[in-house]
Design an enzyme around this catalytic site. Structure first.
Site, short mmCIF file in Angstrom:
data_model
loop_
_atom_site.label_atom_id
_atom_site.label_comp_id
_atom_site.label_asym_id
_atom_site.label_seq_id
_atom_site.Cartn_x
_atom_site.Cartn_y
_atom_site.Cartn_z
N HIS A 205 90.23 -3.27 -31.59
CA HIS A 205 88.82 -3.67 -31.59
C HIS A 205 88.57 -4.98 -30.85
O HIS A 205 87.42 -5.37 -30.68
CB HIS A 205 88.33 -3.86 -33.02
CG HIS A 205 88.88 -5.09 -33.68
ND1 HIS A 205 90.15 -5.16 -34.17
CD2 HIS A 205 88.34 -6.32 -33.86
CE1 HIS A 205 90.36 -6.38 -34.66
NE2 HIS A 205 89.28 -7.10 -34.48
C1 UD1 Z 1 84.74 -10.32 -34.84
C2 UD1 Z 1 85.61 -11.51 -34.48
C3 UD1 Z 1 87.03 -11.05 -34.28
C4 UD1 Z 1 87.53 -10.29 -35.49
C5 UD1 Z 1 86.57 -9.18 -35.85
C6 UD1 Z 1 87.01 -8.56 -37.15
C7 UD1 Z 1 84.48 -13.31 -33.20
C8 UD1 Z 1 84.33 -13.92 -31.86
N1 UD1 Z 1 85.17 -12.14 -33.23
O1 UD1 Z 1 84.75 -9.43 -33.74
O2 UD1 Z 1 87.87 -12.17 -34.10
O3 UD1 Z 1 88.79 -9.75 -35.18
O4 UD1 Z 1 85.25 -9.70 -36.00
O5 UD1 Z 1 86.61 -7.25 -37.28
O6 UD1 Z 1 84.01 -13.85 -34.18
N2 UD1 Z 1 78.97 -4.56 -34.54
C9 UD1 Z 1 78.51 -3.50 -35.26
N3 UD1 Z 1 78.35 -3.66 -36.61
C10 UD1 Z 1 78.61 -4.82 -37.26
C11 UD1 Z 1 79.09 -5.91 -36.51
C12 UD1 Z 1 79.27 -5.75 -35.15
O7 UD1 Z 1 78.26 -2.43 -34.73
O8 UD1 Z 1 78.45 -4.89 -38.48
C13 UD1 Z 1 79.17 -4.39 -33.07
C14 UD1 Z 1 77.96 -4.84 -32.27
O9 UD1 Z 1 77.84 -3.98 -31.17
C15 UD1 Z 1 78.38 -6.22 -31.81
C16 UD1 Z 1 79.88 -6.05 -31.63
O10 UD1 Z 1 80.27 -5.17 -32.66
O11 UD1 Z 1 77.74 -6.60 -30.63
C17 UD1 Z 1 80.64 -7.36 -31.75
O12 UD1 Z 1 80.43 -7.98 -33.02
P1 UD1 Z 1 80.88 -9.49 -33.27
O13 UD1 Z 1 80.57 -9.89 -34.63
O14 UD1 Z 1 80.38 -10.33 -32.16
O15 UD1 Z 1 82.43 -9.47 -33.08
P2 UD1 Z 1 83.56 -8.43 -33.50
O16 UD1 Z 1 83.95 -7.68 -32.27
O17 UD1 Z 1 83.20 -7.68 -34.71
N1 UDP Z 2 90.84 -3.05 -42.42
C1 UDP Z 2 90.18 -2.20 -43.30
N2 UDP Z 2 89.69 -1.01 -42.83
C2 UDP Z 2 89.85 -0.62 -41.53
C3 UDP Z 2 90.54 -1.50 -40.63
C4 UDP Z 2 91.01 -2.71 -41.10
O1 UDP Z 2 90.04 -2.50 -44.48
O2 UDP Z 2 89.40 0.48 -41.17
C5 UDP Z 2 91.33 -4.36 -42.92
C6 UDP Z 2 92.80 -4.58 -42.79
O3 UDP Z 2 93.44 -4.13 -43.96
C7 UDP Z 2 92.93 -6.08 -42.60
C8 UDP Z 2 91.61 -6.47 -41.98
O4 UDP Z 2 90.75 -5.36 -42.12
O5 UDP Z 2 93.06 -6.75 -43.83
C9 UDP Z 2 91.79 -6.82 -40.53
O6 UDP Z 2 90.54 -7.04 -39.96
P1 UDP Z 2 90.24 -6.81 -38.42
O7 UDP Z 2 91.32 -6.01 -37.79
O8 UDP Z 2 88.85 -6.33 -38.33
O9 UDP Z 2 90.22 -8.30 -37.86
P2 UDP Z 2 91.36 -9.33 -37.39
O10 UDP Z 2 92.37 -9.45 -38.47
O11 UDP Z 2 91.93 -8.82 -36.11
O12 UDP Z 2 90.59 -10.58 -37.15
#
Ligand code: UD1
Ligand code: UDP
Length: 366
Positions: A205
């Site tokens: 992701h």
């Molecule tokens: C964010 C974090 C990343 C983390 C991830 C965990 C930052 C810069 N990035 O990434 O480090 O690994 O969360 O999962 O803070 N979106 C949805 N639904 C939601 C939220 C987001 O569809 O509830 C989509 C939207 O299209 C949005 C995109 O995801 O534009 C990015 O969301 P954003 O919160 O900016 O960052 P993540 O990629 O989720």
């Molecule tokens: N996770 C979850 N459901 C999913 C994918 C991930 O509960 O479908 C949990 C996973 O167990 C871990 C956390 O989400 O604890 C990791 O988050 P993510 O990969 O979104 O972010 P990152 O750790 O890379 O910032």
């Protein structure tokens, strides 16, 4: 002291859950500020429910935007609340934009800032997470480092020793609190018709991976080849951001990869625990696989979790298809008998003992 939390994304909710619950037990919580960075139920509410967390006191509903706008709006709203409520300490966890916003707001108001999971570095400043970590660490009063390696990194950046506490990572607390529950309550394997040890688990992701058509395409090609080479289906619970990229680039998903919805925590832990191999670009998933004794390959060029590689649990393979297959082939035979480098599952207790001054740290020599 009363403690306020700022959180906003899935990994922060999961990794702060043990700390919030311990804080509730000790009646120390002032407020929980949810920035609303994640808002889909599957990335947010589902974890509050399952991890038995209190509802956020404040919900900022900031949502998705550019980095500047998203972070800026969070800072403005967090500042308003902190000025009104004046907690003694603000706790943030990890490396997201919500973390940076909390850190900046607290550091301007002379409120003690605690950073849970301090001292991680990928040394890749093109990743937004790396910038967030560095800035947050340098603004923090309490740096809760998961390992001695992260402590050493903070020292090398001249952060004063007396601010650094090695506590282990709260993900160990979370895994220990939920692994048995997952085994008892999750029916996900039956639901997806999966046999333990006969499938692989994929998550991808990160912006660096899935915003680039070539990289995301290579990753899928490589993982598809792993599926046929190892004769195992690869299950991919897809983050909404990755789902949007997949659609926008109109990429082909190879036959051996099964895309499913994002999972709740117990179902995801079950899927990890029974997988023969984990393929991921996630930070938390690298740690969890290592803790659960499941080998992993990391589909990135760098990792801020080198401990997983040092103990033999993980290998960094990037997104080149041939490298993914080679790495998967090597890692799948690992026995899972390595030592967990992320602590003994008492991080939450240690963090709160430190903040409440119940336990004075031994100052280590410089
Ligand atoms: C964010 C974090 C990343 C983390 C991830 C965990 C930052 C810069 N990035 O990434 O480090 O690994 O969360 O999962 O803070 N979106 C949805 N639904 C939601 C939220 C987001 O569809 O509830 C989509 C939207 O299209 C949005 C995109 O995801 O534009 C990015 O969301 P954003 O919160 O900016 O960052 P993540 O990629 O989720
Ligand atoms: N996770 C979850 N459901 C999913 C994918 C991930 O509960 O479908 C949990 C996973 O167990 C871990 C956390 O989400 O604890 C990791 O988050 P993510 O990969 O979104 O972010 P990152 O750790 O890379 O910032």
């Amino acid at each position: 002291p009363d403690i306020t939390f700022v959180l906003g994304t899935r990994p922060e909710i999961i990794k702060l859950a043990p700390v919030i619950r311990e804080c509730e037990d000790r009646s120390l919580t002032r407020s929980i500020i949810h920035t609303g960075q994640h808002y889909d139920e599957s990335l947010d509410l589902v974890f509050f429910d399952q991890l038995a967390l209190p509802e956020p006191t404040h919900h900022l509903e900031v949502g998705s935007s550019t980095h500047g706008r998203q972070t800026g709006e969070m800072i403005i709203r967090i500042e308003e609340i902190l000025r009104r409520e004046r907690p003694d300490t603000l706790l943030v966890q990890g490396d997201t934009n919500s973390v940076l916003a909390g850190a900046i707001a607290a550091s301007k108001l002379d409120i003690d800032l605690g950073h849970v999971e301090a001292g991680l570095r990928s040394d890749d400043r093109t990743m937004p997470e790396e910038t967030n970590r560095v800035l947050t660490d340098h603004a923090s009063d309490y740096l809760f480092a998961p390992t001695e390696q992260s402590r050493a990194r903070l020292r090398s950046e001249r952060i004063p020793d007396e601010r650094i506490y090695v506590t282990g990572n709260t993900i160990v607390d979370a895994v220990e609190q939920n692994r048995t529950l997952a085994a008892q309550r999750s029916a996900v394997l039956a639901e997806y018709d999966l046999v333990p040890g006969r499938y692989c688990l994929l998550t991808a992701h990160r912006a660096e991976t899935i915003d680039d058509e070539q990289r995301f395409g290579d990753l899928l090609t490589g993982v598809g080849r792993v599926a046929s080479h190892l004769e195992r289906e690869v299950v991919y619970p897809i983050h909404p951001r990755a789902a949007k990229s997949l659609e926008a680039f109109d990429l082909d998903v190879p036959d051996g990869i099964r895309i499913v919805e994002p999972q709740n925590y117990l179902d995801f832990l079950s899927l990890e625990d029974a997988a023969s191999l984990v393929l991921t670009d996630s930070g938390g998933v690298q740690e969890e696989a290592c803790i659960l004794g499941v080998p992993s390959v990391t589909l990135r060029e760098s990792t801020e979790r080198p401990e997983t590689i040092d103990v033999g649990a993980n290998r960094l393979v990037g997104t080149d298809p041939a490298a993914i297959v080679e790495g998967a082939d090597e890692m799948i035979d690992r026995d899972g008998e390595w030592t967990n480098p992320f602590g003994n599952g008492t991080a939450a207790t240690q963090i709160l003992d430190t903040i409440t001054g119940a336990e004075r740290r031994e100052v280590s020599p410089k």
